[in-house]
Each structure stands twice: as C-alpha cells, then as structure tokens.
Motif scaffolding. Structure first.
Motif, PDB file in Angstrom:
ATOM      1  N   ILE A 211     -12.538  92.649 -18.491  1.00 44.06           N
ATOM      2  CA  ILE A 211     -12.532  91.203 -18.391  1.00 44.06           C
ATOM      3  C   ILE A 211     -12.347  90.660 -19.759  1.00 44.06           C
ATOM      4  O   ILE A 211     -11.395  89.786 -20.069  1.00 44.06           O
ATOM      5  N   TYR A 212     -13.093  91.001 -20.886  1.00 47.26           N
ATOM      6  CA  TYR A 212     -12.969  90.624 -22.127  1.00 47.26           C
ATOM      7  C   TYR A 212     -11.460  90.764 -22.596  1.00 47.26           C
ATOM      8  O   TYR A 212     -10.999  89.673 -23.138  1.00 47.26           O
ATOM      9  N   LYS A 213     -11.206  92.149 -22.552  1.00 47.71           N
ATOM     10  CA  LYS A 213      -9.742  92.405 -23.065  1.00 47.71           C
ATOM     11  C   LYS A 213      -8.557  91.501 -22.191  1.00 47.71           C
ATOM     12  O   LYS A 213      -7.769  90.933 -22.932  1.00 47.71           O
ATOM     13  N   ASP A 214      -8.706  91.324 -21.087  1.00 46.92           N
ATOM     14  CA  ASP A 214      -7.458  90.628 -20.376  1.00 46.92           C
ATOM     15  C   ASP A 214      -7.827  88.905 -20.496  1.00 46.92           C
ATOM     16  O   ASP A 214      -6.920  88.366 -20.649  1.00 46.92           O
ATOM     17  N   ALA A 215      -8.967  88.661 -20.874  1.00 45.37           N
ATOM     18  CA  ALA A 215      -9.185  87.451 -21.214  1.00 45.37           C
ATOM     19  C   ALA A 215      -8.634  86.713 -22.622  1.00 45.37           C
ATOM     20  O   ALA A 215      -8.292  85.979 -22.631  1.00 45.37           O
ATOM     21  N   HIS A 216      -8.851  87.798 -23.332  1.00 43.41           N
ATOM     22  CA  HIS A 216      -8.026  87.744 -24.764  1.00 43.41           C
ATOM     23  C   HIS A 216      -6.810  87.926 -24.841  1.00 43.41           C
ATOM     24  O   HIS A 216      -6.049  87.076 -25.574  1.00 43.41           O
TER      25      HIS A 216
ATOM     26  N   VAL B 199      -1.425  82.063 -23.866  1.00 42.58           N
ATOM     27  CA  VAL B 199      -1.346  80.582 -24.017  1.00 42.58           C
ATOM     28  C   VAL B 199      -1.074  80.138 -25.453  1.00 42.58           C
ATOM     29  O   VAL B 199      -0.437  79.150 -25.553  1.00 42.58           O
ATOM     30  N   SER B 200      -1.702  80.848 -26.147  1.00 39.34           N
ATOM     31  CA  SER B 200      -1.672  80.475 -27.507  1.00 39.34           C
ATOM     32  C   SER B 200      -0.065  80.462 -28.046  1.00 39.34           C
ATOM     33  O   SER B 200       0.322  79.606 -28.583  1.00 39.34           O
ATOM     34  N   ASP B 201       0.437  81.555 -27.745  1.00 38.77           N
ATOM     35  CA  ASP B 201       1.941  81.891 -27.980  1.00 38.77           C
ATOM     36  C   ASP B 201       2.931  80.779 -27.225  1.00 38.77           C
ATOM     37  O   ASP B 201       3.819  80.353 -27.749  1.00 38.77           O
ATOM     38  N   ILE B 202       2.219  80.393 -26.074  1.00 39.57           N
ATOM     39  CA  ILE B 202       3.168  79.449 -25.254  1.00 39.57           C
ATOM     40  C   ILE B 202       3.274  78.238 -25.784  1.00 39.57           C
ATOM     41  O   ILE B 202       4.148  77.334 -26.008  1.00 39.57           O
ATOM     42  N   LEU B 203       2.062  77.779 -26.210  1.00 37.97           N
ATOM     43  CA  LEU B 203       1.891  76.478 -26.738  1.00 37.97           C
ATOM     44  C   LEU B 203       2.777  76.123 -27.982  1.00 37.97           C
ATOM     45  O   LEU B 203       3.222  75.296 -28.479  1.00 37.97           O
ATOM     46  N   THR B 204       2.634  77.336 -28.961  1.00 36.83           N
ATOM     47  CA  THR B 204       3.300  77.525 -30.227  1.00 36.83           C
ATOM     48  C   THR B 204       4.771  77.101 -29.999  1.00 36.83           C
ATOM     49  O   THR B 204       5.611  76.603 -30.653  1.00 36.83           O
TER      50      THR B 204
ATOM     51  N   ASN C 131       5.152  75.734 -43.431  1.00 40.11           N
ATOM     52  CA  ASN C 131       3.940  75.664 -42.883  1.00 40.11           C
ATOM     53  C   ASN C 131       3.223  77.032 -42.923  1.00 40.11           C
ATOM     54  O   ASN C 131       3.848  77.985 -42.458  1.00 40.11           O
ATOM     55  N   ALA C 132       2.174  76.933 -43.559  1.00 40.16           N
ATOM     56  CA  ALA C 132       1.343  78.067 -43.627  1.00 40.16           C
ATOM     57  C   ALA C 132       1.005  78.939 -42.517  1.00 40.16           C
ATOM     58  O   ALA C 132       1.239  80.086 -42.146  1.00 40.16           O
ATOM     59  N   ARG C 133       0.777  78.081 -41.602  1.00 40.12           N
ATOM     60  CA  ARG C 133       0.349  78.791 -40.265  1.00 40.12           C
ATOM     61  C   ARG C 133       1.694  79.503 -39.170  1.00 40.12           C
ATOM     62  O   ARG C 133       1.484  80.451 -38.934  1.00 40.12           O
ATOM     63  N   LEU C 134       2.765  78.656 -39.563  1.00 39.97           N
ATOM     64  CA  LEU C 134       3.940  79.195 -38.809  1.00 39.97           C
ATOM     65  C   LEU C 134       4.394  80.390 -39.587  1.00 39.97           C
ATOM     66  O   LEU C 134       4.630  81.508 -38.970  1.00 39.97           O
ATOM     67  N   LEU C 135       4.346  80.340 -40.892  1.00 41.71           N
ATOM     68  CA  LEU C 135       4.735  81.380 -41.655  1.00 41.71           C
ATOM     69  C   LEU C 135       3.859  82.807 -41.228  1.00 41.71           C
ATOM     70  O   LEU C 135       4.227  84.009 -41.346  1.00 41.71           O
ATOM     71  N   ASP C 136       2.604  82.550 -41.322  1.00 39.19           N
ATOM     72  CA  ASP C 136       1.656  83.648 -41.226  1.00 39.19           C
ATOM     73  C   ASP C 136       1.817  84.247 -39.703  1.00 39.19           C
ATOM     74  O   ASP C 136       1.915  85.415 -39.386  1.00 39.19           O
ATOM     75  N   GLU C 137       2.266  83.405 -38.611  1.00 38.21           N
ATOM     76  CA  GLU C 137       2.650  83.725 -37.213  1.00 38.21           C
ATOM     77  C   GLU C 137       4.047  84.875 -37.280  1.00 38.21           C
ATOM     78  O   GLU C 137       3.975  85.970 -36.607  1.00 38.21           O
ATOM     79  N   LEU C 138       4.795  84.262 -38.159  1.00 37.28           N
ATOM     80  CA  LEU C 138       5.987  84.958 -38.418  1.00 37.28           C
ATOM     81  C   LEU C 138       5.846  86.313 -38.860  1.00 37.28           C
ATOM     82  O   LEU C 138       6.292  87.321 -38.323  1.00 37.28           O
TER      83      LEU C 138
ATOM     84  N   GLY D 250       5.043  89.743 -25.324  1.00 33.26           N
ATOM     85  CA  GLY D 250       6.565  89.524 -24.967  1.00 33.26           C
ATOM     86  C   GLY D 250       7.137  88.186 -25.781  1.00 33.26           C
ATOM     87  O   GLY D 250       8.312  87.939 -25.522  1.00 33.26           O
ATOM     88  N   LEU D 251       6.303  87.652 -26.426  1.00 31.91           N
ATOM     89  CA  LEU D 251       6.644  86.200 -27.218  1.00 31.91           C
ATOM     90  C   LEU D 251       6.815  86.368 -28.559  1.00 31.91           C
ATOM     91  O   LEU D 251       7.263  85.465 -29.441  1.00 31.91           O
ATOM     92  N   GLY D 252       6.282  87.542 -29.071  1.00 30.66           N
ATOM     93  CA  GLY D 252       6.309  87.521 -30.699  1.00 30.66           C
ATOM     94  C   GLY D 252       7.831  87.319 -31.369  1.00 30.66           C
ATOM     95  O   GLY D 252       7.621  86.372 -32.413  1.00 30.66           O
ATOM     96  N   LEU D 253       8.571  88.014 -31.027  1.00 35.14           N
ATOM     97  CA  LEU D 253      10.056  87.907 -31.769  1.00 35.14           C
ATOM     98  C   LEU D 253      10.643  86.523 -31.270  1.00 35.14           C
ATOM     99  O   LEU D 253      11.417  86.075 -32.114  1.00 35.14           O
ATOM    100  N   ALA D 254      10.302  86.049 -30.322  1.00 33.77           N
ATOM    101  CA  ALA D 254      10.673  84.616 -29.985  1.00 33.77           C
ATOM    102  C   ALA D 254      10.111  83.694 -30.735  1.00 33.77           C
ATOM    103  O   ALA D 254      10.892  82.660 -31.359  1.00 33.77           O
TER     104      ALA D 254
END
Length: 463
Positions: free
Chosen positions: A278-283, A289-294, A353-360, A427-431
C-alpha cells in the motif's frame, strides 16, 4: 470614407454609376466646348457679313442726298439700322423712334467709327440668351451708320437643342447600363472564381495580389491552427487514457491489499507486506500526481508564454543542482540496481528555476540508472561548450532502438513496457525533461545504441 459594418455595395452598380456620371460629364463638356466653338465661329461669320453689309450701305449713303429717306426705303430684314450724327445724336433708327433714343456717342462701336472709320462690338441682348452684334462705319459726311442684329448665344443654343440633349442623355444611360453589366461580369467573374479555401489562389488582377496573398496566408495559418488543435485534442485524449490507466493500477493494488487487511483475510505475518505494498503504490500515485501537475504547469507556461508560472528566474549553479541530484540517487542506484554514478564538471551558473532544473537532472539520472545493466555506470558532466552551459548524462545501459528515439520524450511512452513497469517510474520523466528544457530555452540531443548505452545532452542558451 468609412463603410458601416454590414454595409455592402454592388460592383456592377458602382460601375454603372461611374460610367453614367463619366459619360454625362463628357457629354456636358463636349457639348459646352462645341457650343462655344460654334458660337465663336458663328459670331465671327456674322460680324464679317454684318460689316460687309454696313460698308455697302455706307457706300450707298455717301452717294445719296437724304440718308434717312434712303434708309427708310431699304428692306434689311432682322437687321437694325441706326444713323448717328457726329455729336452722337441718333437721326434715324429702323427699330425705334430716333427722337426717344439716348445719345450714342459713348457706344464702343460708334466711338471707334468716329475715331478710326469703323467700329465693332457685341453686347448682351434684351432677349435672354441672345447676343447683339454691332458694326459701324463713318460716312463722308461725318455721320456714322450702324447695323445691329441679335443672334443666339450658348445658353439659347443649348435650349434650342434641349430635346436632342435629353435624348442623348437617355442614350448614354442606356449604353452605360449595357456596358457596365458586360464589364462587371467580365471583371467580376475572375474575382468570384478565386477559391479562398484552396490556399493556393491566384489573383486575376495585379491590384488583388495583396488580398489573395493574405487569403492564402490565412488559409495556411488556419490549417496549421486546426492541425495544432487536432494534435492537442489527440494528445489530451491519449493523456487522459494513459493517466486513467496509470492511476487504476496502483489504486487497484491498494484497494486489494486494504480489503484483505480490513476483512481479516490476511494472515498476521502478511499484514506488514500488504502495508508495504500500500505504501509503495501510494508513493507511486503521489509521484505520478506530482509529475502530472508539473507537466500541466509547464504546458500552461508554454501556451501563455508566461515564464513566471514557476516563480521569478534566479541565478542557479548547474553543477550544484547536479551534485544534489547525484548524491540523492547514488545510494539507491548502488543498492537496488548495482549502478555507480560519477559526476564531474565546473561551476556553471545559469538563469532559471532551481526546482525545474533539479527535476530535469533527476529524471535524466533516474532513467540512466533504471535502464542500465547490473554493474553499469552513469556519468554526469556539467561543462560549458562553445560558451553555452551544457549538461550531459551518459549510461552503459540497454540503449534505445533507432525507431524509438524520436518518441522517448512523449508522455507515458515506454520502449519496453513490461520492463519499464517492473522498474517503476511514471513514464513522464523524459516528457518533463523535454518541457523543462524548453522552459529554459535549451536544446536536447539524444545519442543511443542498443546494448551500448545512451547519452542525452542538454545545452542551455548563453548566459
């Protein structure tokens, strides 16, 4: 002149009016000019004829003893004969009583005849539209004989031919109507044949080149926009389907594990394992959701051109961002995938933007770890190239087939779907990498060979 919205004008009507007005103006101008020329020639001939007759009568009177008697016996028709003494007194007039006539010494033709022997003049007649012509000759006795006649002027000439002019006007209107209809059909037909929907219309007239060119440009723009809208609609549909699919899998797993625990079916020793699932799938859901919002915010930034969606740009050291991402991922890479990460480079400040660069950086490094071989390596470099900050992430992993290299930056695209799901990821990382690079005005270059590895280079604009 500004046309009111919705107001329309007929080209044939405009041509009709223009031709009628033009023909009418030409007719009036030609008639007036012809009348003036005719009147000038006519009056000149009349003056010569009147002067000749005046000289003839003068010769006759020079031989006569009683001028008044001789003049009274002459039949001059519509010509008026006047005899004036040297002091200007009228002694005879065939058209009025000489006693009641004023002194004629100031009349131009009489004054000229007294002084020079002959005189000529013309004045407006008492009859409207007519001219009075005068010719005078001095006799041997010192008296002056004057002949005068009334002749039609320009106005009278026009009124005399009014019926003809009206008929000519009607003829001109009719001819203009026929000609305008034929001309309008001939000129308008090529215009009506222009197809604005074809996108390759050709102007039938040079004056229409700007209009037709603009129509072609607008057609191309419209097609491009329609294609973009269709592509966006397809992307949204695919994105919605993929998101639904990606969300349903962990939710179903969470529901199943929670249901087993709730109903007491799970054995006590298995509860911890179900809780871990449950924890793994919730994570996984949280990350998705975080990637979709970004991605949604990146889409909004690209669509609106607003670079303040993620806050004001600041000076960020790319090497420091890469170092933080590498340190954060190094332990898990070694522990879970047996992959070693190395970082090298120099301090490279950029505006972003430091946050976007960190995600990249994090997504590039995570992909390099996840699709590597056990015992493989990931190399991260931060170096300037040609005066431009450059980030390069290289791995010794499974590589990407040539036919898939153009698609790996699409949302939810996976080269090997089974392996990708087993290794995690949304599946959203490279996007996110692609859109974050676009946000910073950077270029991405991908180089990969199957079973040899992949290198992705992100080159930022000159700072």
């Amino acid at each position: 002149m500004t046309r009111e919205p919705g107001a329309k004008g007929s080209l044939s009507h405009r041509m009709f009016v223009a031709l009628v007005v033009a023909c009418a103006l030409v007719a009036v101008a030609v008639t007036a000019a012809a009348s003036l020329i005719y009147q000038s020639a006519f009056l000149s001939d009349e003056h010569e004829q009147l002067a000749s007759e005046c000289r003839t009568i003068a010769s006759l009177l020079d031989l006569a003893e009683d001028d008044a008697t001789v003049l009274g016996e002459l039949d001059m028709g519509d010509i008026r004969v006047t005899l004036v003494s040297p002091d200007g007194t009228v002694t005879y007039d065939s058209g009025a009583d000489a006693v009641g006539l004023p002194n004629h010494a100031d009349r131009p033709e009489v004054a000229a005849a007294l002084a020079e022997g002959t005189g000529s003049s013309e004045r407006s007649s008492d009859t409207v539209g007519y001219m009075s012509l005068y010719e005078a000759v001095r006799l041997e006795s010192g008296e002056v004989v004057r002949l005068s006649v009334d002749r039609a002027g320009v106005v009278a000439f026009l009124f005399q031919d009014l019926a003809m002019l009206c008929g000519l006007a009607v003829l001109l209107v009719g001819a203009s109507w026929v000609v305008s209809r034929r001309l309008s059909r001939r000129f308008v037909r090529p215009i009506l044949e222009i197809d604005p929907a074809s996108g390759d219309g050709v102007a039938p007239y040079e004056e229409l080149d700007p209009l037709v060119s603009r129509l072609n440009e607008q057609h191309k723009e419209l097609v491009q926009r329609m294609n973009a809208i269709q592509d966006a609609a397809d992307m949204r549909r695919d994105f919605t389907a993929n998101v639904t699919h990606e969300l349903k899998t962990p939710i179903a797993s969470i529901q199943g594990a929670a249901e087993l625990i709730r109903d007491g079916i799970a054995r006590p020793e298995d509860v911890q394992g179900f809780a871990g699932r449950i924890y793994k799938d919730a994570h996984r859901l949280s990350v998705l959701v975080s990637d979709i919002l970004t991605l949604s915010r990146l889409d909004e930034s690209e669509r609106s051109g607003d670079r303040e969606v993620f806050g004001t740009a600041e000076r960020v050291d790319l090497l420091s961002v890469a170092s933080d991402a590498v340190e954060r991922l190094r332990g898990r890479a070694q522990r879970k995938y047996e992959v070693t990460i190395s970082l090298s480079g120099v301090s490279t400040p950029i505006m972003g933007n430091a946050r976007l660069l960190d995600e990249l950086v994090s997504n590039l490094v995570e992909n390099a770890i996840r699709y590597n071989h056990p015992g493989g390596r990931v190399f991260v470099w931060v170096l300037p190239q040609g005066g431009r900050p450059c980030l390069r992430v290289s791995d010794t992993g499974i590589g990407i087939p040539p036919e898939a290299q153009d698609k790996v930056f699409e949302r939810f695209y996976r080269v090997d779907k089974g392996r990708s799901r087993d290794m995690g990821g949304t599946g959203l990382g490279l996007a996110i990498v692609k859109h974050a690079a676009t946000y910073h005005g950077a270029d991405i270059r991908l180089e990969s060979k199957v079973d040899e590895g992949t290198t992705i280079t992100v080159t930022f604009p000159k700072q």
